[in-house]
Design a protein around this motif. Structure first.
Motif, short mmCIF file in Angstrom:
data_model
loop_
_atom_site.label_atom_id
_atom_site.label_comp_id
_atom_site.label_asym_id
_atom_site.label_seq_id
_atom_site.Cartn_x
_atom_site.Cartn_y
_atom_site.Cartn_z
N LEU A 82 7.11 -35.84 23.67
CA LEU A 82 5.83 -36.54 23.73
C LEU A 82 5.03 -36.33 22.44
CD1 LEU A 82 4.69 -35.70 27.39
CD2 LEU A 82 5.61 -37.86 26.53
N MET A 83 5.48 -35.35 21.63
CA MET A 83 4.79 -35.08 20.38
C MET A 83 5.28 -36.04 19.30
SD MET A 83 4.10 -31.31 18.68
CE MET A 83 3.89 -30.58 20.29
N LEU A 84 4.35 -36.63 18.56
CA LEU A 84 4.69 -37.58 17.51
C LEU A 84 5.66 -36.98 16.51
CD1 LEU A 84 1.19 -39.17 16.83
CD2 LEU A 84 3.18 -40.34 17.79
N ASP A 85 6.64 -37.75 16.09
CA ASP A 85 7.63 -37.39 15.08
C ASP A 85 8.65 -36.36 15.54
OD1 ASP A 85 6.73 -39.17 13.21
OD2 ASP A 85 6.02 -37.70 11.76
N MET A 86 8.59 -35.93 16.80
CA MET A 86 9.52 -34.91 17.26
C MET A 86 10.96 -35.41 17.20
SD MET A 86 9.91 -31.79 18.23
CE MET A 86 8.42 -31.10 18.94
N ASP A 87 11.19 -36.63 17.67
CA ASP A 87 12.56 -37.17 17.64
C ASP A 87 13.09 -37.25 16.22
OD1 ASP A 87 10.69 -39.10 17.02
OD2 ASP A 87 11.67 -40.71 18.14
N LYS A 88 12.23 -37.64 15.30
CA LYS A 88 12.62 -37.76 13.89
C LYS A 88 12.97 -36.39 13.30
CE LYS A 88 11.08 -40.16 9.70
NZ LYS A 88 9.94 -40.85 9.04
N ASN A 102 -2.59 -38.14 17.66
CA ASN A 102 -1.84 -37.33 18.61
C ASN A 102 -1.72 -38.00 19.99
OD1 ASN A 102 -0.86 -34.80 19.98
ND2 ASN A 102 -2.86 -34.97 20.96
N THR A 103 -0.55 -37.89 20.59
CA THR A 103 -0.34 -38.37 21.97
C THR A 103 0.12 -37.24 22.90
OG1 THR A 103 1.94 -38.99 21.41
CG2 THR A 103 0.25 -40.70 21.20
#
Length: 562
Positions: free
Chosen positions: A59-65, A187-188
């Protein structure tokens, strides 16, 4: 110093409802309400957190990247370096990420700036050296969000950067490969309060999920994550509460040789948040303050018990050195203030030749606590002064520096804590201007506030009450030990201890004897007499002595009964 007592408003119906539904005392229900913990699920998580109470890291931005980029680095054995901070949060962040990646087959190096020579965060000299050594991936921990120019340089030198941080961003973000930070303006993520090591924990959780690893692969680091989280004074609610509560359970049985040795040498018998805050954190932080930051990291990553023992001895020595320097500066500051009629001042700005830059912030905190005035201490080195400041609630210290910026070379920080530098010949002009600014803000009208959770009587002085209150542990920011007021007590004995520093007082409520200890309240022993009727505020605790346990009140303030 006179303090203002404030009471929370109590909704009796809600108190009874929560107490009955969760099978807890009305006293505990009142405290939960005071902390704005009223939702049923929120109460369950707070009182009994479990490992499935962690939020989804993706759910945290850029985590997948970030996860994909690190997995690529693991597969390619890419030359990778972790760039971290020198405090407990930074050291534990490096420890967790380095150990986790090593177990995945990626041996990473690290860089920790020297606090005394380089200061906090990314710096261009370090980036250039990292590039020269051929690193192509840099992961920052507990820093990086403000390193716009440094990241630009890293990009130009062929280094891709993953920023993991928890500090507030500036108006714009660095042009890094990706940025994981719950305090990003876009932030999300459902919780903004993670420490730097908490963000690293979410990163290794996400990598574990992506690689299909058992959850033990990341949960086993909760002991170290817990140490960094509690030490960094982030709010111990929501996900931090889960980290701290579960983490302390792991600390008790930790397999980290360095941490185990450090706990042993602190001498604390109870493994709790106090042990972390006052036993472990000062020793780790002392390394950074004395310019020996790598020793703390070596302690946490060593697998050799003898080495851990030797490093811990060094940490103890650094902490003693830090305490001595702190004591000397504090005593010098007090002497300077004795000649300045401190009661008439709205602020404290003091400078000293060769005061240690690594400890003036601690001394500023002590002076702020003692006099309840915004305080800035400046160490003079040659023709330059480097300062550190601490504030009181209601006074924005950073804004006061903005209004004094014409005297400063550099400054930064936030409402409650700042750092600055200025030319030596401008210190006195800055002091006068700063005092005028705070005079306009009516600092002397601001009283320290004591927020009282509830009133108790002699029926509450039992072990059951203490056990209920223990459910609130571990304590920390946004979850302080509950303060209770006990009214209309008769003083039967009162005296100062430790050369007048502390207060020991015996009281009576009918036939009930009550014992209280007031640390750093020794001066009050001359304001009250045996037979006086008083109201007291403090925390309830069990005092063990000669094999006997007795309920004691840790005194925070006292006043005559009305």
């Amino acid at each position: 110093m006179k303090k203002k007592w404030e009471y929370y408003e109590q909704d009796k119906e809600l108190v009874e409802q929560i107490a009955k539904k969760h099978n807890i005392s009305t006293l505990l229900a009142k405290i939960l309400i005071n902390r704005n913990i009223v939702d049923e699920e929120e109460i369950n998580v707070f009182l009994n957190p479990k490992r499935n109470n962690f939020h989804d890291p993706f759910l945290m931005l850029d985590m997948d990247k970030a996860v994909d980029r690190i997995i690529k680095a693991i597969k390619n054995k890419e030359k990778t370096i972790i760039y971290g901070d020198y405090d407990v949060d930074g050291i534990t962040s490096i420890t967790v990420l380095k150990k986790f990646l090593s177990e995945r087959g990626l041996e990473v190096d690290y860089y920790i700036p020297n606090r005394l020579e380089e200061g906090y965060g990314l710096n261009k000299d370090a980036i250039q050296e990292i590039a020269k050594q051929g690193y192509t991936l840099m992961i920052t921990v507990d820093c990086g969000i403000s390193g716009i120019n440094e990241i630009e340089m890293a990009n130009s030198l062929g280094i891709e950067t993953i920023i993991t941080d928890h500090h507030e961003q500036l108006d714009s973000l660095p042009q890094a490969y990706c940025i994981i930070n719950p305090k990003r303006k876009d932030n999300t993520y459902p919780f903004r309060g993670l420490a730097g090591v908490g963000v690293v924990f979410k990163l290794i959780q996400a990598i574990s999920i992506k690689l299909g690893l058992d959850e033990k692969a990341y949960l086993k680091y909760l002991d170290i994550v817990c140490i960094g989280t509690i030490s960094d004074i982030v709010p111990l609610v929501d996900e931090n509460r889960v980290i701290a509560k579960l983490g302390l359970m792991l600390v008790k049985v930790t397999k980290n040789i360095g941490l185990k040795e450090l706990i042993t040498q602190t001498g604390y018998s109870n493994i709790d948040s106090s042990m972390v805050s006052f036993g472990i954190a000062p020793r780790i932080n002392a390394c950074g303050r004395m310019g020996k930051q790598e020793e703390a990291l070596k302690l946490f990553i060593t697998d050799d018990k003898n080495e851990a023992n030797e490093i811990t001895k060094k940490l103890n020595e650094y902490n003693i050195q830090r305490q001595e320097k702190e004591k000397n500066i504090f005593e010098q500051a007090i002497k300077k203030l004795e000649n300045n009629n401190v009661e008439e001042l709205n602020s404290i700005v003091l400078a000293g030749e060769n005061w240690h830059n690594g400890v003036i912030g601690i001394v500023a905190s002590r002076l702020t606590e003692k006099y309840f005035k915004p305080t800035i201490l400046i160490c003079i080195e040659g023709d330059e002064g480097k300062g550190s400041g601490r504030s009181i609630p209601g006074i924005d210290l950073h804004q006061a520096l903005v209004e004094s910026s014409q005297y400063l070379k550099k400054y930064g920080g936030h409402e409650m804590a700042v750092g600055l530098s200025l030319e030596k010949n401008k210190i006195e002009d800055f002091r006068k201007h700063f005092e005028e600014i705070l005079k306009e803000k009516n600092v002397k009208q601001i009283l320290p506030v004591i927020n009282i959770d509830c009133e108790i009587t002699k029926k509450d002085l039992n072990k059951e009450t203490i056990e209920q209150i223990k459910l609130l542990e571990p304590y920390g920011e946004k979850n302080k030990p509950p303060l209770v007021v006990y009214k209309n007590l008769k003083i039967t004995s009162i005296r100062a201890l430790s050369e007048g520093k502390h207060l020991k007082i015996e009281l009576k409520d009918g036939n009930e004897n009550i014992s209280a200890i007031g640390f750093n309240l020794g001066e009050l022993s001359e304001e009250y007499l045996i037979g006086d009727k008083v109201d007291i505020v403090g925390t309830l605790e069990l005092n063990s002595y000669n094999g006997q346990e007795r309920i004691q009140i840790n005194l925070k303030d006292i006043m005559k009964s009305i």
